[in-house]
Design a protein around this motif. Structure first.
Motif, short mmCIF file in Angstrom:
data_model
loop_
_atom_site.label_atom_id
_atom_site.label_comp_id
_atom_site.label_asym_id
_atom_site.label_seq_id
_atom_site.Cartn_x
_atom_site.Cartn_y
_atom_site.Cartn_z
N UNK A 41 41.95 31.60 38.54
CA UNK A 41 43.25 30.91 38.41
C UNK A 41 44.32 31.98 38.52
N UNK A 42 44.54 32.48 39.75
CA UNK A 42 45.33 33.70 39.90
C UNK A 42 46.83 33.49 39.73
N UNK A 123 54.50 42.42 52.41
CA UNK A 123 54.82 41.59 51.26
C UNK A 123 53.77 41.80 50.17
N UNK A 124 54.15 42.56 49.15
CA UNK A 124 53.24 42.79 48.02
C UNK A 124 53.18 41.50 47.21
N UNK A 125 52.07 40.77 47.34
CA UNK A 125 52.00 39.43 46.75
C UNK A 125 51.39 39.45 45.36
N UNK A 126 50.75 40.56 44.98
CA UNK A 126 50.14 40.60 43.65
C UNK A 126 49.23 41.80 43.50
N UNK A 127 48.45 41.78 42.44
CA UNK A 127 47.50 42.86 42.15
C UNK A 127 46.18 42.25 41.74
N UNK A 138 34.62 42.56 34.71
CA UNK A 138 35.55 41.42 34.76
C UNK A 138 36.51 41.64 35.93
N UNK A 139 36.56 40.66 36.85
CA UNK A 139 37.48 40.72 37.99
C UNK A 139 38.60 39.70 37.78
N UNK A 140 39.82 40.16 37.90
CA UNK A 140 40.94 39.23 37.73
C UNK A 140 42.13 39.70 38.55
N UNK A 141 43.17 38.88 38.61
CA UNK A 141 44.29 39.17 39.48
C UNK A 141 45.55 38.51 38.96
N UNK A 142 46.68 39.03 39.39
CA UNK A 142 47.96 38.39 39.11
C UNK A 142 48.65 38.18 40.45
#
Lengths: 297, 289
Positions: A41-42, A123-127, A138-142
Motif C-alpha cells: 500500500x505504497x 520525476x522523483x516519485x518516491x523511495x 521487510x520491503x516497503x516504499x513511500x
C-alpha cells in the motif's frame, strides 16, 4: 517461495493490523519458513508503524518523466494543448504551462513541438527501502503524494523481494495489499499463491468483498476469506458465510471487534505480540494455522 | 460549489460523512448533487438509495494496426512510453498498458493506426428519494485504470452557482485522488485518532497543500487517548471542522447503511452548519489569494 497477499476491496477493514499479526506469527512459529514481507500500500504505507524495523537500503524511485515548457522558446502555437489528451496543458497569463499532476509522461507534446520548447524532466516519485526487523527482511516504499505509478513501484519492490527470497531460501512472502481493485491491486496480486480477503460485516464491506473476489478470480488467484470485527453485526457475518458457502469459498476465521487492536497500534505492535493470549490473538493464531496449512500442504 | 471528501487512509468514514452531509443538505432544500469517485469500491449508493436510471460506458481509445499498410518500422513501439506495443513481426498491442495518449497514431508514417474504443468501466446516475442527483463510476473487474473513469464522472459536475456538488474520493494519495480533488473549491479531510489515521492524514494534507486547495478536518470515531492528531492540526493550521464521537452503536447502524444525520439530531444540525463554515472558508481563501 509462496506468496500470500492480504486484500479487502474496501479500505480500513483491518488488512494491515491482520498482516502484521500474521507476519509476527509466521516468524515466531515457523522458523523453517524464514518469511519475508512487503507493504504494497505504497501511497498510505502503515505496516512499518506496527513492525519495529531498521532501513538497510534506501533507493530512489523515478516515475514517468514530466513535460516542461521553456517559455523563451515557446511561440504559443497551442499545438501541445491540442494534442494532449490528459488536459495537462494550462494557459496562465498568456503562457502555456504544464500541470505536473495531470501530465502522464506520454511525450506527445515533446515529440511534436515545432520549436523544441518542451523538455522531459526526471520525476522523483518516491523511495523504496529494504529493512531488517526481528520478524525478517521487510520491503516497503513511500510514494510521494500525488504521484502516479504506484503499480510500477509495487512491482519494483516485489521483484526485489522475490529475488532475495528465492536466493536465500525464504519459503514465504507476506504482502500487505492496497485497497481497491485497480492498478496497485493488480500489481500486488499478480503471482500470488493465495489471496486472503479481509471483510467487515457491513453492506459496504460485502459489496466490495464481492468485487475483490471477482478480481482474484479474473486473475486466477485462489482466495479465502476472513471476517474482521465479526461481532459488530452478526446478521451480516452470517450473510458473508452463506455467500462464501454458495461460492465454495472458505471462511478461515471470525475475528472479534477489539479496541485493544488500536491500543496495540499506539504501542507500535501487532495485537498478537501485545496481547498474545487474548481472544482476538487466538482467533488470528487459528487463522495463521489454517493459512499455513493451505499454503504448504 | 464543489466539495470533496478525502482521507489518505481507507475506512475512516469518507463515504459515511459525504452521504450524511449530502442528505442533511437535501433536507434544507439546497440543490445537492453527489459524485462517488471511488470507482474501484463505490459504496455511496448503499447509503443514499438512488434509482440509477441512466447508464453509459466509459471507453478508452486503443490503437488498432492495419496490417496491410504496416511496414513494421517500429516507430509506434519506440514512441510508446508505457510499453504497450511490442513488435513481433507486426505490432502487438497490450490494451491493459495503453494510456490512450495517441502517440503511436501520430508517429506512424503509413497512417496504419486507427483507434477503437475499449470499455473499461461505466457511469450511472439517477435521483435519490431525497432528490439528490446521484452519480457514480464503476471500474470493470480486471481493468487497472481508474483515472479516466473519474475524469468522465467529473465532466458531470453541475456548474450552477446555487448547486452544491459533494464529491466522495477514493482512499490513498496517488493519481485517482488527485484527479478527484483537482479544481474543487474545498476538501474535507477525514481522519481517526490513531497512528495510521495521522500518518495518512499528513500525506493527504501535503497533497492538498501542493494543489493549493482550502481544507479542514473532520475527526471521526473520536475518542480520547491520541492527542498527536490535534497537535498536528494545531501546528499545521488545519482547522478541525467537526468531531464525530466513536460509538459502537453508530458502527452497527452504519454497517446497515444508515446515515449519521439520521442517527443523531445534533449531528444533523452540525452538518448543515458545516456548509456555512465551508462557504466562509472558501470566501476567506479567495480573498487572501
Amino acid at each position: 517461495m509462496k506468496q500470500l497477499v492480504i486484500l479487502s476491496g474496501k479500505g480500513g477493514t483491518g488488512k494491515t493490523s491482520i498482516s502484521a499479526s500474521l507476519i509476527h506469527l509466521a516468524a515466531q512459529n515457523s522458523k523453517q519458513l524464514n518469511p519475508l514481507f512487503l507493504d504494497a500500500d505504497v501511497d498510505a504505507a502503515n505496516l512499518a508503524l506496527l513492525i519495529d524495523n531498521t532501513p538497510i537500503e534506501l533507493h530512489e524511485f523515478y516515475g514517468s518523466k514530466i513535460a516542461h515548457i521553456e517559455q523563451s522558446s515557446c511561440i504559443a502555437c497551442g499545438k501541445c494543448k491540442t494534442l494532449c489528451r490528459f488536459n495537462a496543458i494550462d494557459i496562465k497569463n498568456n503562457q502555456f504551462i504544464i500541470d505536473p499532476f495531470a501530465c502522464e509522461g506520454c511525450q506527445v507534446c515533446f515529440d511534436h513541438c515545432p520549436t523544441q520548447a518542451i523538455s522531459m524532466q526526471e520525476n522523483l516519485a518516491g523511495h523504496w527501502y529494504r529493512s531488517e526487523s526481528k520478524f525478517g527482511p521487510f520491503y516497503h516504499a513511500d510514494l510521494r503524494p500525488g504521484q502516479e505509478n504506484s503499480g510500477k513501484l509495487i512491482s519494483k519492490i516485489k521483484s526485489q523481494a522475490k529475488q532475495i527470497g528465492e536466493s536465500n531460501q525464504h519459503q514465504l512472502l507476506i504482502i500487505d495489499g492496497p485497497p481497491g481493485i485497480g492498478c496497485p491491486v493488480i500489481s500486488a496480486i499478480s503471482g500470488a499463491s493465495l489471496a486472503l480477503i479481509v471483510v467487515e460485516p457491513s453492506i459496504s464491506g460485502i459489496h466490495d468483498m464481492k468485487r475483490i473476489l471477482e478480481t482474484a478470480h479474473h486473475f486466477k488467484i485462489p482466495a479465502m476469506v476472513c471476517i474482521n470485527k465479526a461481532d459488530l453485526n452478526p446478521e451480516r457475518t452470517a450473510e458473508i458465510k452463506a455467500y462464501c458457502q454458495s461460492q465454495e469459498l472458505t471462511v478461515l476465521a471470525e475475528i472479534p471487534f477489539d479496541p485493544a487492536i488500536t491500543t496495540a497500534m499506539k504501542q507500535n505492535q501487532p495485537i498478537t505480540q501485545y496481547q498474545p493470549n487474548s481472544k482476538t490473538s487466538q482467533a488470528i493464531q487459528q487463522l495463521w494455522l489454517k493459512l499455513s496449512n493451505s499454503l504448504f500442504q | 460549489m464543489n466539495i470533496a471528501i478525502a482521507s489518505g487512509k481507507g475506512g475512516t468514514g469518507k463515504t459515511t460523512i459525504a452521504t450524511s452531509l449530502a442528505h442533511a443538505l437535501a433536507q434544507t432544500q439546497i440543490s445537492t448533487q453527489f459524485y462517488d469517485c471511488d470507482v474501484e469500491a463505490p459504496n455511496a449508493h448503499i447509503f443514499l438509495h438512488p434509482s440509477l436510471t441512466q447508464e453509459e460506458k466509459v471507453e478508452l481509445l486503443i490503437p488498432q494496426v492495419n496490417e496491410e499498410k504496416c511496414t513494421s518500422c517500429g516507430k509506434c513501439a519506440s514512441v510508446c512510453q508505457y510499453n504497450a506495443i511490442l513488435i513481433l513481426g507486426k505490432p502487438l498491442i497490450f490494451p491493459e498498458l495503453c494510456h490512450s495518449c495517441g502517440a503511436c497514431l501520430l508517429a506512424c508514417p503509413e497512417s496504419a493506426i486507427t483507434e477503437v474504443p475499449k470499455q473499461i468501466g461505466k457511469l450511472a446516475s439517477g435521483f435519490t428519494p431525497d432528490h439528490i442527483h446521484f452519480h457514480h463510476g464503476l471500474l470493470d473487474i480486471g481493468q487497472p485504470m481508474a483515472v479516466p473513469i473519474i475524469s468522465e464522472l467529473k465532466q458531470k459536475l453541475s456548474s450552477q452557482s446555487d448547486h452544491i456538488n459533494i464529491i466522495d474520493a477514493p482512499p490513498g494519495t496517488s493519481c485517482p485522488v488527485v484527479e478527484t480533488i483537482r479544481n474543487t473549491d474545498f476538501v474535507i479531510l477525514v481522519s481517526e485518532p490513531n497512528p495510521f489515521g495521522l500518518h495518512d492524514l499528513k500525506l493527504a494534507h501535503q497533497l492538498i497543500q501542493e494543489l493549493n486547495l482550502p481544507a479542514g478536518l473532520i475527526i471521526n470515531k473520536d475518542e480520547p487517548g491520541f492527542s498527536q492528531l490535534e497537535e498536528y492540526c494545531r501546528d499545521n493550521h488545519l482547522d478541525i471542522l467537526m468531531r464525530i464521537p466513536f460509538k459502537k452503536e453508530y458502527s452497527h447502524q452504519i454497517s446497515e447503511g444508515k446515515l449519521l444525520d439520521q442517527l443523531d439530531p445534533t449531528l444533523n444540525t452540525q452538518f448543515t452548519t458545516l456548509i456555512k463554515t465551508i462557504k466562509n472558508k472558501i470566501h476567506q481563501s479567495k480573498d487572501s489569494a
